[in-house]
Design a protein around this motif. Sequence first.
Motif, PDB file in Angstrom:
ATOM      1  N   ALA A 128       0.835  -1.210   0.000  1.00 31.33           N
ATOM      2  CA  ALA A 128       0.000   0.000   0.000  1.00 31.33           C
ATOM      3  C   ALA A 128       0.868   1.258   0.000  1.00 31.33           C
ATOM      4  N   LYS A 129       1.945   1.239   0.768  1.00 29.69           N
ATOM      5  CA  LYS A 129       2.842   2.398   0.819  1.00 29.69           C
ATOM      6  C   LYS A 129       3.439   2.675  -0.557  1.00 29.69           C
ATOM      7  N   TRP A 130       3.986   1.645  -1.192  1.00 28.46           N
ATOM      8  CA  TRP A 130       4.633   1.836  -2.491  1.00 28.46           C
ATOM      9  C   TRP A 130       3.624   2.099  -3.597  1.00 28.46           C
ATOM     10  N   ARG A 131       2.418   1.549  -3.474  1.00 33.87           N
ATOM     11  CA  ARG A 131       1.384   1.837  -4.466  1.00 33.87           C
ATOM     12  C   ARG A 131       1.025   3.320  -4.429  1.00 33.87           C
ATOM     13  N   GLU A 132       0.939   3.879  -3.236  1.00 29.78           N
ATOM     14  CA  GLU A 132       0.625   5.309  -3.106  1.00 29.78           C
ATOM     15  C   GLU A 132       1.721   6.157  -3.751  1.00 29.78           C
ATOM     16  N   ASP A 160       1.609   5.540  -7.584  1.00 30.94           N
ATOM     17  CA  ASP A 160       0.422   6.148  -8.187  1.00 30.94           C
ATOM     18  C   ASP A 160       0.615   7.646  -8.395  1.00 30.94           C
ATOM     19  N   ASP A 161       1.272   8.305  -7.449  1.00 28.85           N
ATOM     20  CA  ASP A 161       1.538   9.739  -7.589  1.00 28.85           C
ATOM     21  C   ASP A 161       2.410  10.011  -8.812  1.00 28.85           C
TER      22      ASP A 161
END
Length: 120
Positions: free
Chosen positions: A16-20, A23-24
């Motif tokens: 979830a951390k790396w996806r955020e 995604d940015d």
Amino acid sequence: MLAASDDDFEISELVAKWREVSDDVLSVKLGFNGKAIEQRDARFRQAIIDSWLIQDPSADIAITNGGGLREGLDAGDITFGDVFNIMPFDNTIIATQVPGRVINDVLASGTRPVIAGLRE
């Protein structure tokens, strides 16, 4: 049914951390495309490979495997993620000197090459 472990939770948190973060970056708008372009469109493929020669004006030719061009472009905003999806591999463009016979061999043995810079 398997119960979720602490390890599963830690992995989910990490993803979830790396996806955020990704995604940015992937959502950054780079441009706009007025109409959809199919992945197999010859002009689209040629524009990509031609851009490599623009990037390195000392190069005489550029060759890639057409199978590496994975996506077209939808109409609308073009994001970094869209560009990444076109060529989603960790490829590196290299410059080298090779004899013409090697280029002939590569073209004869390769499948679906996309070529820029060669003249008949």
